[in-house]
Design a protein around this motif. Structure first.
Motif, PDB file in Angstrom:
ATOM      1  N   ARG A 102      97.368  21.311 -24.824  1.00 33.97           N
ATOM      2  CA  ARG A 102      97.493  22.640 -24.225  1.00 33.97           C
ATOM      3  C   ARG A 102      98.382  23.423 -25.187  1.00 33.97           C
ATOM      4  O   ARG A 102      99.446  22.962 -25.578  1.00 33.97           O
ATOM      5  CB  ARG A 102      98.108  22.576 -22.834  1.00 33.97           C
ATOM      6  CG  ARG A 102      97.902  23.840 -22.033  1.00 33.97           C
ATOM      7  CD  ARG A 102      98.351  23.729 -20.571  1.00 33.97           C
ATOM      8  NE  ARG A 102      98.391  22.421 -19.960  1.00 33.97           N
ATOM      9  CZ  ARG A 102      97.369  21.830 -19.320  1.00 33.97           C
ATOM     10  NH1 ARG A 102      96.221  22.441 -19.207  1.00 33.97           N
ATOM     11  NH2 ARG A 102      97.529  20.636 -18.775  1.00 33.97           N
ATOM     12  N   TYR A 114     100.860  26.310 -26.594  1.00 31.17           N
ATOM     13  CA  TYR A 114     101.974  27.154 -26.163  1.00 31.17           C
ATOM     14  C   TYR A 114     102.332  28.119 -27.288  1.00 31.17           C
ATOM     15  O   TYR A 114     102.438  27.714 -28.445  1.00 31.17           O
ATOM     16  CB  TYR A 114     103.199  26.300 -25.817  1.00 31.17           C
ATOM     17  CG  TYR A 114     103.029  25.497 -24.557  1.00 31.17           C
ATOM     18  CD1 TYR A 114     103.594  25.920 -23.359  1.00 31.17           C
ATOM     19  CD2 TYR A 114     102.290  24.323 -24.543  1.00 31.17           C
ATOM     20  CE1 TYR A 114     103.432  25.187 -22.192  1.00 31.17           C
ATOM     21  CE2 TYR A 114     102.122  23.582 -23.388  1.00 31.17           C
ATOM     22  CZ  TYR A 114     102.694  24.019 -22.218  1.00 31.17           C
ATOM     23  OH  TYR A 114     102.531  23.298 -21.061  1.00 31.17           O
ATOM     24  N   LYS A 136     105.269  29.968 -23.485  1.00 30.08           N
ATOM     25  CA  LYS A 136     104.284  30.053 -22.394  1.00 30.08           C
ATOM     26  C   LYS A 136     102.908  29.659 -22.913  1.00 30.08           C
ATOM     27  O   LYS A 136     102.612  29.821 -24.102  1.00 30.08           O
ATOM     28  CB  LYS A 136     104.238  31.477 -21.845  1.00 30.08           C
ATOM     29  CG  LYS A 136     105.547  31.895 -21.205  1.00 30.08           C
ATOM     30  CD  LYS A 136     105.465  33.295 -20.651  1.00 30.08           C
ATOM     31  CE  LYS A 136     106.822  33.655 -20.032  1.00 30.08           C
ATOM     32  NZ  LYS A 136     106.902  35.015 -19.618  1.00 30.08           N
ATOM     33  N   VAL A 137     102.063  29.154 -22.010  1.00 32.69           N
ATOM     34  CA  VAL A 137     100.709  28.797 -22.421  1.00 32.69           C
ATOM     35  C   VAL A 137     100.024  30.026 -22.997  1.00 32.69           C
ATOM     36  O   VAL A 137     100.248  31.142 -22.545  1.00 32.69           O
ATOM     37  CB  VAL A 137      99.884  28.182 -21.262  1.00 32.69           C
ATOM     38  CG1 VAL A 137     100.421  26.824 -20.881  1.00 32.69           C
ATOM     39  CG2 VAL A 137      99.809  29.101 -20.071  1.00 32.69           C
ATOM     40  N   GLU A 166     103.918  18.170 -29.756  1.00 32.48           N
ATOM     41  CA  GLU A 166     105.317  17.971 -29.371  1.00 32.48           C
ATOM     42  C   GLU A 166     105.466  16.978 -28.231  1.00 32.48           C
ATOM     43  O   GLU A 166     106.374  17.102 -27.425  1.00 32.48           O
ATOM     44  CB  GLU A 166     105.945  19.313 -29.001  1.00 32.48           C
ATOM     45  CG  GLU A 166     106.012  20.271 -30.168  1.00 32.48           C
ATOM     46  CD  GLU A 166     106.845  21.494 -29.882  1.00 32.48           C
ATOM     47  OE1 GLU A 166     106.911  21.927 -28.701  1.00 32.48           O
ATOM     48  OE2 GLU A 166     107.426  22.026 -30.840  1.00 32.48           O
ATOM     49  N   TYR A 199     103.816  14.535 -24.919  1.00 31.05           N
ATOM     50  CA  TYR A 199     103.047  14.801 -23.703  1.00 31.05           C
ATOM     51  C   TYR A 199     103.781  15.796 -22.815  1.00 31.05           C
ATOM     52  O   TYR A 199     105.009  15.819 -22.771  1.00 31.05           O
ATOM     53  CB  TYR A 199     102.787  13.498 -22.932  1.00 31.05           C
ATOM     54  CG  TYR A 199     101.834  12.591 -23.666  1.00 31.05           C
ATOM     55  CD1 TYR A 199     100.468  12.840 -23.650  1.00 31.05           C
ATOM     56  CD2 TYR A 199     102.301  11.506 -24.395  1.00 31.05           C
ATOM     57  CE1 TYR A 199      99.587  12.022 -24.350  1.00 31.05           C
ATOM     58  CE2 TYR A 199     101.432  10.681 -25.092  1.00 31.05           C
ATOM     59  CZ  TYR A 199     100.072  10.959 -25.064  1.00 31.05           C
ATOM     60  OH  TYR A 199      99.207  10.158 -25.765  1.00 31.05           O
ATOM     61  N   GLU A 200     103.008  16.595 -22.111  1.00 37.25           N
ATOM     62  CA  GLU A 200     103.599  17.511 -21.141  1.00 37.25           C
ATOM     63  C   GLU A 200     104.262  16.691 -20.042  1.00 37.25           C
ATOM     64  O   GLU A 200     103.867  15.551 -19.776  1.00 37.25           O
ATOM     65  CB  GLU A 200     102.514  18.406 -20.520  1.00 37.25           C
ATOM     66  CG  GLU A 200     101.919  19.399 -21.483  1.00 37.25           C
ATOM     67  CD  GLU A 200     100.859  20.280 -20.824  1.00 37.25           C
ATOM     68  OE1 GLU A 200     100.795  21.446 -21.185  1.00 37.25           O
ATOM     69  OE2 GLU A 200     100.106  19.785 -19.957  1.00 37.25           O
ATOM     70  N   ASP A 201     105.242  17.268 -19.395  1.00 40.17           N
ATOM     71  CA  ASP A 201     105.925  16.583 -18.293  1.00 40.17           C
ATOM     72  C   ASP A 201     104.905  16.176 -17.234  1.00 40.17           C
ATOM     73  O   ASP A 201     104.077  16.984 -16.813  1.00 40.17           O
ATOM     74  CB  ASP A 201     106.982  17.489 -17.660  1.00 40.17           C
ATOM     75  CG  ASP A 201     108.168  17.712 -18.578  1.00 40.17           C
ATOM     76  OD1 ASP A 201     108.379  16.893 -19.499  1.00 40.17           O
ATOM     77  OD2 ASP A 201     108.887  18.713 -18.377  1.00 40.17           O
ATOM     78  N   GLN A 255     102.420  14.215 -17.567  1.00 39.57           N
ATOM     79  CA  GLN A 255     101.086  13.959 -18.120  1.00 39.57           C
ATOM     80  C   GLN A 255     101.093  12.690 -18.955  1.00 39.57           C
ATOM     81  O   GLN A 255     102.106  12.330 -19.533  1.00 39.57           O
ATOM     82  CB  GLN A 255     100.645  15.124 -19.019  1.00 39.57           C
ATOM     83  CG  GLN A 255     100.317  16.393 -18.286  1.00 39.57           C
ATOM     84  CD  GLN A 255      98.984  16.309 -17.571  1.00 39.57           C
ATOM     85  OE1 GLN A 255      98.108  15.511 -17.910  1.00 39.57           O
ATOM     86  NE2 GLN A 255      98.832  17.127 -16.545  1.00 39.57           N
ATOM     87  N   MET A 293      98.792  16.807 -24.331  1.00 42.84           N
ATOM     88  CA  MET A 293      99.970  17.003 -25.169  1.00 42.84           C
ATOM     89  C   MET A 293     100.310  18.486 -25.285  1.00 42.84           C
ATOM     90  O   MET A 293      99.420  19.337 -25.218  1.00 42.84           O
ATOM     91  CB  MET A 293      99.733  16.415 -26.557  1.00 42.84           C
ATOM     92  CG  MET A 293      99.441  14.917 -26.520  1.00 42.84           C
ATOM     93  SD  MET A 293      99.439  14.184 -28.146  1.00 42.84           S
ATOM     94  CE  MET A 293     101.190  13.849 -28.291  1.00 42.84           C
ATOM     95  N   LYS A 294     101.590  18.766 -25.458  1.00 42.80           N
ATOM     96  CA  LYS A 294     102.049  20.135 -25.702  1.00 42.80           C
ATOM     97  C   LYS A 294     101.859  20.409 -27.191  1.00 42.80           C
ATOM     98  O   LYS A 294     102.244  19.602 -28.035  1.00 42.80           O
ATOM     99  CB  LYS A 294     103.513  20.286 -25.321  1.00 42.80           C
ATOM    100  CG  LYS A 294     104.035  21.680 -25.547  1.00 42.80           C
ATOM    101  CD  LYS A 294     105.486  21.814 -25.129  1.00 42.80           C
ATOM    102  CE  LYS A 294     105.940  23.252 -25.369  1.00 42.80           C
ATOM    103  NZ  LYS A 294     107.336  23.438 -24.988  1.00 42.80           N
ATOM    104  N   ALA A 338      93.308  22.793 -21.042  1.00 42.11           N
ATOM    105  CA  ALA A 338      93.417  21.701 -22.009  1.00 42.11           C
ATOM    106  C   ALA A 338      92.204  21.771 -22.928  1.00 42.11           C
ATOM    107  O   ALA A 338      91.094  22.078 -22.483  1.00 42.11           O
ATOM    108  CB  ALA A 338      93.472  20.363 -21.297  1.00 42.11           C
TER     109      ALA A 338
END
Length: 173
Positions: free
Chosen positions: A26, A28, A33-34, A46, A48-50, A52, A56-57, A97
């Protein structure tokens, strides 16, 4: 006509046969912000997202980022707006995603001029690197080499052969 976005081909990317070289990400923006992201953009992963374990971020990569920490955005061009019919009208929506390919040595992908910083394209044999907003920078180094320029229909594709990624990984070990 609406905005034209980069079109990508995954010509010889290991992720097409090796699932370990694919990631879901995803994107950012600089504001945290997305944000929407074009195909062909080089992103820095960076973690995995919290909460998840699959998504991944990702943020726009910069010159000097380790390619082993990066991915190349290549979302599936599914357009829900029935007025849009061309690949260059597709952009990965903010918050969704999307798919990314891990760059591996000798992999090849192709992208249209919109995938380059300011639309400045390389010539065959020119080195390329990561530029502003994760776009490819012609005349720079660190990503790879333009190995072909091919006109297919109404698109001109610039084939990028990824440079050596193993050396950077070995140096970290």
């Amino acid at each position: 006509m609406a905005d034209k976005y980069a079109v990508i081909r995954t010509d010889l990317m290991s992720g097409t046969k090796q699932p370990a070289d694919l990631v879901s990400l995803r994107f950012y923006g600089a504001d945290g912000k997305v944000a929407e992201v074009e195909n062909g953009v080089i992103v820095k992963l960076e973690g995995y997202e919290d909460g998840q374990r699959e998504v991944m971020k990702a943020v726009a990569a910069k010159a000097g980022d380790d390619l082993n920490d990066c991915a190349i955005v290549a979302g599936v061009e599914v357009m829900y707006d029935e007025r849009k019919k061309n690949l260059d009208e597709f952009i990965n929506e903010a918050g969704k995603a999307t798919r990314g390919y891990i760059p591996r040595s000798r992999n090849i992908f192709s992208v249209t001029a919109e995938g380059f910083v300011s639309g400045t394209v390389p010539k065959k044999g020119d080195a390329v690197g990561i530029g502003t907003n994760g776009k490819i920078a012609a005349g720079s180094t660190g990503l790879g080499t333009c190995v072909d320029v091919e006109v297919v229909g109404r698109h001109t594709y610039y084939a990028i052969k990824i440079g050596k990624t193993e050396a950077a990984a070995a140096a970290k070990a």
